[in-house]
Design a protein around this motif. Structure first.
Motif, short mmCIF file in Angstrom:
data_model
loop_
_atom_site.label_atom_id
_atom_site.label_comp_id
_atom_site.label_asym_id
_atom_site.label_seq_id
_atom_site.Cartn_x
_atom_site.Cartn_y
_atom_site.Cartn_z
N MET A 295 -0.03 27.34 6.80
CA MET A 295 -0.26 28.00 8.09
C MET A 295 0.65 29.21 8.26
N ALA A 296 1.90 29.05 7.83
CA ALA A 296 2.86 30.15 7.94
C ALA A 296 2.45 31.32 7.04
N LEU A 297 2.00 31.02 5.83
CA LEU A 297 1.57 32.07 4.91
C LEU A 297 0.33 32.79 5.44
N PHE A 298 -0.59 32.04 6.01
CA PHE A 298 -1.80 32.63 6.59
C PHE A 298 -1.44 33.58 7.73
N ARG A 299 -0.54 33.12 8.62
CA ARG A 299 -0.12 33.95 9.75
C ARG A 299 0.66 35.17 9.28
N CYS A 300 1.50 34.97 8.28
CA CYS A 300 2.28 36.07 7.71
C CYS A 300 1.36 37.14 7.14
N GLU A 301 0.38 36.73 6.34
CA GLU A 301 -0.57 37.69 5.76
C GLU A 301 -1.31 38.45 6.85
N GLN A 302 -1.71 37.73 7.89
CA GLN A 302 -2.42 38.37 9.01
C GLN A 302 -1.55 39.43 9.67
N MET A 303 -0.29 39.10 9.95
CA MET A 303 0.61 40.05 10.63
C MET A 303 0.90 41.27 9.76
N LEU A 304 1.07 41.04 8.45
CA LEU A 304 1.32 42.17 7.55
C LEU A 304 0.11 43.11 7.48
N GLN A 305 -1.09 42.52 7.44
CA GLN A 305 -2.30 43.34 7.44
C GLN A 305 -2.44 44.14 8.74
N GLU A 306 -1.90 43.60 9.83
CA GLU A 306 -1.98 44.28 11.12
C GLU A 306 -0.89 45.33 11.30
N LYS B 132 8.07 34.65 -2.20
CA LYS B 132 7.36 34.61 -3.48
C LYS B 132 6.00 35.32 -3.41
N ARG B 133 5.39 35.30 -2.21
CA ARG B 133 4.02 35.80 -2.11
C ARG B 133 3.91 37.22 -1.57
N PHE B 134 4.83 37.62 -0.69
CA PHE B 134 4.68 38.92 -0.02
C PHE B 134 5.90 39.82 -0.23
N ASP B 135 5.65 41.10 -0.32
CA ASP B 135 6.73 42.09 -0.41
C ASP B 135 7.02 42.60 0.99
N THR B 136 7.88 41.88 1.70
CA THR B 136 8.20 42.26 3.07
C THR B 136 9.63 41.84 3.38
N ILE B 137 10.19 42.38 4.45
CA ILE B 137 11.52 41.97 4.90
C ILE B 137 11.38 40.68 5.70
#
Length: 253
Positions: free
Chosen positions: A11-22, A59-64
């Motif tokens: 759930m956290a990874l899904f929400r993280c991906e969504q926020m990064l895309q936004e 591990k999955r996203f290049d973000t701060i």
């Protein structure tokens, strides 16, 4: 228990991906609520909640990845698994926190809070809220510098809603340039806050327009980082303001 943990990470990874895309530039992860009236969380529980999610995001996203914590133990462990920023509502005031933060070498956001989450909104009182908030944060900056954390690594947060009345919050936002003038980036968190509900009479699920207005006002007054729930809408609002602002500057040259 193991399955529940995996579900939380998914759930956290899904929400993280969504926020990064936004358009989010920083992902803030915390394991302890600091809302008014919130009860404290044990250190081990906080570690168990936060570290697997930070590790998975890294591990999955290049973000701060920002870690919302006051616990020195979590600061040290989170730095090992990918944290890029420490965000402490208690401004490194817990025993060992300032030493732990210095040991990580990470940037730190220092927030002002009068009292503790359990009681901070009962009777907030200031002689001059702007001066007192700035003086407190500058004192914490001085302590950080003495501990070996350079000023260039520090971010300031006036702590909207943390031991402040509606009037205190409004004055702080109006005078935000005075905090910005101290020379460090300023982080502002006003999204869905009770301030909006009290001024507009809106419930939490009706505070988008108010949140956008306050985010825009904060950006216009010099805030460098805006902490929000509604990423895409806030990014759109600030991007339009920035486009107009650039055009005004270009037009005046």
């Amino acid at each position: 228990m193991h399955q529940a943990g995996e579900l939380n990470i998914d759930m956290a990874l899904f929400r993280c991906e969504q926020m990064l895309q936004e358009g989010a530039a920083i992902i803030d992860v915390g394991g302890e609520s600091t809302r008014p009236g919130a009860e404290p969380v044990g250190v081990q529980q906080e570690l168990d909640r936060v570290l697997p999610i930070v590790n998975a995001i890294h591990k999955r996203f290049d973000t701060i990845i920002s870690i919302d914590t006051s616990s020195p133990e979590l600061m040290l462990e989170a730095a090992k698994v990918g944290a890029g920023l420490l965000n402490d509502v208690r401004a490194l005031s817990r025993p060992g926190a300032i030493e732990a933060a210095a040991a990580t070498g990470l940037p730190v956001c220092l927030m002002h809070m009068q009292g503790q989450p359990q009681t901070m909104q009962q009777q907030p009182d200031y002689g001059n809220v702007v001066r007192e908030v700035i003086d407190y944060l500058l004192a914490r900056v001085a302590s950080c510098e003495q501990a070996g954390i350079e000023r260039s690594q520090l971010i300031l947060d006036p702590g909207f809603g943390f031991g402040k009345s509606v009037e205190h919050n409004l004055v702080l936002l109006n005078r935000l340039p005075q905090l910005v003038a101290q020379g460090m980036p300023v982080l502002v968190g006003l999204s869905r806050k009770s301030l909006i509900g009290k001024v507009l009479g809106r419930e939490v699920d009706q505070r988008l327009a108010g949140s956008l207005a306050l985010a825009l006002l904060a950006a216009q007054r010099g805030a460098s980082i805006i902490r929000v729930h509604d990423v895409q809408q806030t990014v759109d609002a600030i991007s339009l303001w920035a486009a107009v602002d650039r055009e005004m500057v270009a037009g005046s040259e």
